[in-house]
Write an enzyme that holds these catalytic residues in place. Structure first.
Site, mmCIF file in Angstrom:
data_model
loop_
_atom_site.group_PDB
_atom_site.id
_atom_site.type_symbol
_atom_site.label_atom_id
_atom_site.label_comp_id
_atom_site.label_asym_id
_atom_site.label_seq_id
_atom_site.Cartn_x
_atom_site.Cartn_y
_atom_site.Cartn_z
ATOM 1 N N GLU A 80 38.505 -15.670 -7.557
ATOM 2 C CA GLU A 80 38.118 -15.743 -6.146
ATOM 3 C C GLU A 80 39.325 -15.671 -5.218
ATOM 4 O O GLU A 80 39.263 -15.038 -4.166
ATOM 5 C CB GLU A 80 37.353 -17.046 -5.879
ATOM 6 C CG GLU A 80 37.007 -17.205 -4.411
ATOM 7 C CD GLU A 80 36.047 -18.334 -4.109
ATOM 8 O OE1 GLU A 80 35.888 -19.234 -4.949
ATOM 9 O OE2 GLU A 80 35.457 -18.306 -3.016
ATOM 10 N N ASP A 99 34.047 -24.011 -7.248
ATOM 11 C CA ASP A 99 32.816 -23.528 -6.617
ATOM 12 C C ASP A 99 32.169 -24.733 -5.931
ATOM 13 O O ASP A 99 31.813 -25.705 -6.603
ATOM 14 C CB ASP A 99 31.868 -22.915 -7.650
ATOM 15 C CG ASP A 99 30.656 -22.337 -6.961
ATOM 16 O OD1 ASP A 99 30.840 -21.511 -6.048
ATOM 17 O OD2 ASP A 99 29.534 -22.740 -7.299
ATOM 18 N N ASP A 229 30.867 -16.431 -8.328
ATOM 19 C CA ASP A 229 29.796 -17.431 -8.184
ATOM 20 C C ASP A 229 28.772 -17.284 -9.307
ATOM 21 O O ASP A 229 28.058 -18.216 -9.646
ATOM 22 C CB ASP A 229 29.046 -17.243 -6.857
ATOM 23 C CG ASP A 229 29.928 -17.394 -5.635
ATOM 24 O OD1 ASP A 229 30.707 -18.347 -5.594
ATOM 25 O OD2 ASP A 229 29.835 -16.536 -4.723
HETATM 26 C C1 IPD Z 1 30.203 -21.037 -2.317
HETATM 27 C C2 IPD Z 1 29.192 -21.977 -2.956
HETATM 28 C C3 IPD Z 1 27.965 -22.099 -2.078
HETATM 29 C C4 IPD Z 1 27.331 -20.766 -1.798
HETATM 30 C C5 IPD Z 1 28.335 -19.805 -1.197
HETATM 31 C C6 IPD Z 1 29.562 -19.685 -2.079
HETATM 32 P P1 IPD Z 1 32.791 -21.444 -2.840
HETATM 33 O O1 IPD Z 1 31.316 -20.848 -3.167
HETATM 34 O O2 IPD Z 1 28.819 -21.488 -4.213
HETATM 35 O O3 IPD Z 1 26.972 -22.904 -2.682
HETATM 36 O O4 IPD Z 1 26.263 -20.958 -0.908
HETATM 37 O O5 IPD Z 1 27.696 -18.537 -1.110
HETATM 38 O O6 IPD Z 1 30.513 -18.855 -1.454
HETATM 39 O O7 IPD Z 1 33.251 -20.734 -1.582
HETATM 40 O O8 IPD Z 1 32.645 -22.896 -2.634
HETATM 41 O O9 IPD Z 1 33.591 -21.074 -4.042
#
Ligand code: IPD
Length: 281
Positions: A80, A99, A229
């Site tokens: 990421e 995450d 994700d």
């Molecule tokens: C997020 C989380 C969140 C989801 C977002 C993601 P991150 O990832 O998984 O639940 O709603 O779409 O981007 O940014 O915390 O790694």
């Protein structure tokens, strides 16, 4: 993106890769757990000013990359925070170093390390998930899966819930970080909420998918999921007997991801398609 053929390792190799994925996720989890300061600061922002990166996201990803480089230098890495490092083996580790970063920032326990391994292009429309582990940092619970080997939670086999009508389903979802995306998501939510048992927004897509696999949510959908994700959680759901898909025959991914038992996924997908939930307009 590289264009490599999806050649799957044999079951013994998959079991070893699953064990390595678990080791990676637990190791980064220990770093994140032990290194959490009382107050966490935002180091940078990404898609909008409410999409944070912390120093620990960066440290966790660097830690995972160093372990992979040491033990599996031939594999690619897609993370990421640091993007794609192509490999030569046809396998790519797909990493979310934390995450649920907003939960981490606020001290809400739902955040996890997600480590997936995919064969072929590291793109949800083309990859074949091989192995994965999701480590819930605060609780220490670890979910794993290997292609064809089933899914587990701390070693115990997982099974999705039996399909039930949407009207009595507990639905998980998540929201993007931009005004345009959230405006469209609010419109879909207004349609969906009166038609379901209830809705949960837990804040970690990887943990949402693991909840589908263990049956603590019935069905899940989200627009805007990135490969990191999805990579590990997608396999964990599938190996627990569920389906993970997009709308109108598309693969799960950025446009839309729907996960759960097949018949509930079908009912929710039809409704989401009718509301154009895979579009921001
Ligand atoms: C997020 C989380 C969140 C989801 C977002 C993601 P991150 O990832 O998984 O639940 O709603 O779409 O981007 O940014 O915390 O790694």
């Amino acid at each position: 993106m590289t264009s490599t053929a999806a050649v799957l390792p044999d079951p013994d190799q998959i079991a070893a890769l699953r064990a390595f994925a678990e080791r990676l996720a637990r190791s980064a989890g220990a770093l994140v757990r032990d290194g959490r300061p009382d107050r966490v600061d935002v180091a940078a922002t990404k898609s909008s000013e409410v999409d944070p990166v912390t120093a620990m996201d960066l440290a966790s990803e660097a830690h995972l990359r160093a372990l992979i480089a040491e033990h599996r230098p031939q594999d690619g890495i897609l993370g990421e925070e640091d993007g794609l490092l192509p490999g030569s083996s046809g396998l790519t580790w797909v990493l979310d170093p934390i995450d649920g970063t907003v939960n981490y920032l606020y001290g809400i326990p739902a955040y996890a390390i997600s480590v997936g391994l995919v064969a072929g292009e590291p793109d949800p429309a083309h990859w074949t998930p091989v192995a994965g582990a999701v480590h819930a940092v605060s609780s220490g619970v670890t979910y794993t899966a290997g292609h064809g080997l089933g899914a587990t939670r701390d070693g115990q086999p997982l099974r999705v819930n039996a399909a039930r009508p949407l009207a009595t389903s507990l639905v998980g979802t998540g929201f993007g970080y931009t005004v345009e995306r959230r405006t469209a998501q609010a419109r879909v939510l207004a349609e969906l909420l009166p038609r379901v048992r209830d809705i949960r927004r837990i804040g970690s897509a990887a943990l949402d998918l693991c909840r589908i696999a263990e049956g603590s949510l019935d069905v899940y959908f989200e627009r805007g999921l990135n490969p990191w994700d999805l990579a590990a959680g997608q396999l964990i759901v599938r190996e627990a007997g569920g389906v993970v898909t997009g709308l109108r025959g598309a693969a799960a991914g950025l446009a839309m991801t729907v996960a759960g038992p097949a018949r509930t996924v079908d009912e929710l997908s039809d409704a989401l398609a009718g509301w154009h939930a895979d579009q921001d307009g």
